[in-house]
Design an enzyme around this catalytic site. Structure first.
Site, short mmCIF file in Angstrom:
data_model
loop_
_atom_site.label_atom_id
_atom_site.label_comp_id
_atom_site.label_asym_id
_atom_site.label_seq_id
_atom_site.Cartn_x
_atom_site.Cartn_y
_atom_site.Cartn_z
N SER A 1 60.97 28.88 31.90
CA SER A 1 59.99 29.80 32.66
C SER A 1 58.78 28.75 32.84
CB SER A 1 59.27 31.19 32.02
OG SER A 1 59.00 30.21 30.37
N ASN B 1 57.24 33.34 19.38
CA ASN B 1 57.03 35.11 20.50
C ASN B 1 54.97 35.35 20.18
OD1 ASN B 1 59.19 35.93 20.53
ND2 ASN B 1 60.03 37.25 18.97
N THR C 1 29.38 59.76 56.72
CA THR C 1 30.19 60.69 56.28
C THR C 1 31.61 60.58 57.08
OG1 THR C 1 29.75 62.76 56.13
CG2 THR C 1 28.67 61.88 54.15
N HIS C 2 32.39 60.81 56.10
CA HIS C 2 33.34 60.72 57.56
C HIS C 2 33.72 60.01 58.73
CE1 HIS C 2 33.95 65.24 55.44
NE2 HIS C 2 32.88 65.24 55.70
N SER D 1 42.94 33.36 69.10
CA SER D 1 43.87 33.85 69.48
C SER D 1 45.08 33.23 70.14
CB SER D 1 43.59 35.34 71.12
OG SER D 1 44.84 35.59 71.16
N LYS E 1 38.67 35.90 72.31
CA LYS E 1 39.02 36.68 71.14
C LYS E 1 37.91 35.53 70.13
CE LYS E 1 41.79 39.57 69.63
NZ LYS E 1 42.26 41.05 69.86
N ASN F 1 38.35 36.92 65.95
CA ASN F 1 39.23 37.67 64.92
C ASN F 1 38.20 37.29 63.46
OD1 ASN F 1 40.66 38.87 67.36
ND2 ASN F 1 42.61 36.89 66.77
N GLU G 1 40.31 40.38 56.88
CA GLU G 1 41.51 41.48 57.00
C GLU G 1 42.45 41.21 56.09
OE1 GLU G 1 43.13 41.14 61.54
OE2 GLU G 1 41.39 41.57 61.81
N TYR H 1 59.05 41.84 20.38
CA TYR H 1 59.07 40.60 21.56
C TYR H 1 60.63 41.35 21.98
CZ TYR H 1 59.50 37.23 24.82
OH TYR H 1 59.69 36.54 25.55
N GLN I 1 58.43 38.37 29.51
CA GLN I 1 58.25 36.86 30.11
C GLN I 1 58.21 37.37 32.04
OE1 GLN I 1 60.27 32.61 29.45
NE2 GLN I 1 61.60 33.35 31.75
N LYS J 1 53.88 37.08 33.35
CA LYS J 1 53.22 36.05 33.61
C LYS J 1 53.10 35.66 34.98
CE LYS J 1 54.22 34.29 29.55
NZ LYS J 1 55.13 34.92 29.34
N1 ARG Z 1 59.16 31.89 27.61
C1 ARG Z 1 58.75 32.60 26.54
C2 ARG Z 1 58.11 33.85 27.03
O1 ARG Z 1 57.02 33.77 27.85
C3 ARG Z 1 58.53 32.59 25.45
C4 ARG Z 1 58.49 33.85 24.15
C5 ARG Z 1 59.82 33.49 23.80
N2 ARG Z 1 60.68 34.01 22.96
C6 ARG Z 1 61.84 33.88 22.61
N3 ARG Z 1 62.33 34.64 21.33
N4 ARG Z 1 63.09 33.53 22.83
O2 ARG Z 1 57.46 35.17 26.66
#
Ligand code: ARG
Length: 458
Positions: A22, A109, A154-155, A276, A282, A284, A289, A316, A321, A324
């Protein structure tokens, strides 16, 4: 070798390695990870869980690593999986055994739970600051347009006259609630999870409260299973961001409409419009948008996190993961949209004449004409009927109510007198609505004053 490689006899398959890793997206939490580790190491030294000298060396080296990262001197390794193990690997490569003591009483974790909370706290503060700036611009627009009469709908049908100030302050209220939601989300993010360990806390006598204080957290989590598996705060933020972009999107939609040749209530500035490639005439409203378009993306982020979390048993699991990229994307999108939206509304040109004439057609003063009869003693339902007939007559004769002769008025109801013209003027329609929350200049001024007080107290 992996930091966890002790019980393994084979290397990780390289495709699995990439799949698991990650670092490419969690590297943005490097600051939070290092600050968290500094607090943890300081506490380990203070509580004599590791030698004080090692704790000092870890802290000093982590600070150097932070500087090196910020100066672009460090390249993270996909092999080290995530930001947590990347930093620990670098630390250990620099100071050997002392570095290997950092992870005492800690699991990735609770470490990742800490980092993401810290990251989100920082981002919430930044987003609130952006909304405050937007709110100030809205107050400014409202202040200058207390007497700019326009039609309210309204509407999407003309309903009653309001002012641009009143309309602008409607959005002020929405973003005010958004700020409140972010503050609320912040308070539940502001709880320190370190010490939860992998799931069942730890046998070391960690001083969790000390770590919380060092890192600026209000309190510590009270259940280790929940401490590592709670991502409610991520979902709450994604939800608050979804509501923000929904507001931006509605506003954008109105401005796109107002900017059309048919409306001409506003004109977007050249600096915030695009042309455009084929049609030379144009101009825009792409910014509006694009903000409207990006709304789907932020909702998608929210749905994605909600769905990821729905089937995860305690505590966990690696599924988490996946939180994120979604929350980072939602945050990035919102932080792109708010300032550019503000720029767009600050530079747009308002066309008060078009707004005024728009407010006039379509019998927007019919309610006030009925109220006029009520004030002369007629029951409201009867007044509604009389004015309804008047509108039908006006439509047949291609007239506005204000264009009736006094004879025409009197033929509808003989209680009508000369003061009707004043009573149904657009100015009267707006300024008679002088109660809390109403569009009258005086009432909107009070809302603006309250708005400034709100902004100053954030
Ligand atoms: N990269 C992991 C996450 O974003 C970190 C935690 C990983 N813990 C594990 N026991 N694999 O959640």
């Amino acid at each position: 070798m992996k930091l966890w490689g002790g019980r393994f006899s084979k290397n990780t398959d390289s495709e699995v390695n990439d799949f698991n890793s990650s670092i490419r997206f969690d590297m943005r939490m490097y600051r939070q990870d290092i600050m968290g580790s500094i607090a943890h190491a300081t506490m380990l030294g203070k509580c004599n869980i590791i030698p004080k000298a090692d704790s000092d060396l870890i802290v000093k080296t982590l600070k150097e690593i932070l500087e090196d990262i910020e100066n672009g001197k460090i390249e993270f390794m996909v092999d080290a999986e995530d930001i947590h193990m990347n930093i620990e690997t670098i630390l250990t490569s620099r100071i050997g055994d002392a570095g290997k003591r950092l992870h005492t009483g800690r699991s990735r974790n609770d470490q990742v739970a800490l980092d993401i909370r810290m990251y989100i706290k920082d981002e919430i503060s930044e987003i609130i600051a952006m909304l405050v700036s937007l709110e100030k611009s809205l107050l400014n627009i409202a202040k200058q347009n207390l007497g700019t009469i326009m039609p309210g709908y309204t509407h999407l049908q003309k309903a009653q006259p309001i002012t641009l100030a009143h309309h602008t302050m409607a959005y002020f209220e929405m973003f005010k609630r958004d700020i409140g939601r972010l503050q609320d989300a912040y308070s539940r993010t502001n709880v320190m999870p370190l010490g939860s360990g992998a799931l069942a806390a730890t046998t070391y006598p960690l001083d969790r409260e000390f770590v919380a204080k060092e890192l600026g957290f209000d309190s510590v989590t009270l259940n280790s299973l929940d401490g590592v598996s709670d991502r409610d705060f991520v979902i709450e933020l994604a939800s608050a961001l979804s509501i923000i972009i929904m507001h931006l999107s509605r506003y954008s939609e109105e401005l796109i409409l107002w900017n059309t040749n048919e409306f001409q209530f506003i004109e977007m500035d050249d600096s915030c419009s695009t042309g455009s490639s084929i049609m030379p005439q144009k101009k825009n409203p792409d910014v509006a948008e694009l903000i409207r378009g990006k709304t789907g993306r932020v909702y998608g982020d929210l749905m994605s996190i909600l769905t990821t979390m729905k089937g995860i048993p305690l505590a966990y699991n690696k599924d988490m993961q996946e939180d994120k990229e979604c929350i980072f994307d939602a945050i990035d999108t919102i932080k792109l949209c708010i300032p550019v939206f503000e720029k767009m509304i600050v530079t747009m040109k308002v066309n008060p004449e078009r707004m005024y004439s728009g407010a006039g057609g379509g019998f927007t003063n019919a309610t006030d004409a009925a109220d006029y009869l009520v004030k002369k003693g007629m029951p409201f339902r009867q007044a509604h009927e009389v004015i309804g007939k008047m509108v039908a007559y006006a439509l047949d004769n291609g007239k506005a109510l204000s264009e009736f002769t006094i004879e025409e008025f009197k033929s509808c109801s003989d209680i009508i007198e000369d003061d009707i013209y004043e009573a149904i003027s657009l100015e009267t329609c707006v300024n008679e609505r002088n109660i809390i929350g109403g569009p009258a200049a005086q009432a909107v001024q009070k809302a603006i004053d309250a708005g400034y007080v709100f902004i100053e107290n954030i």
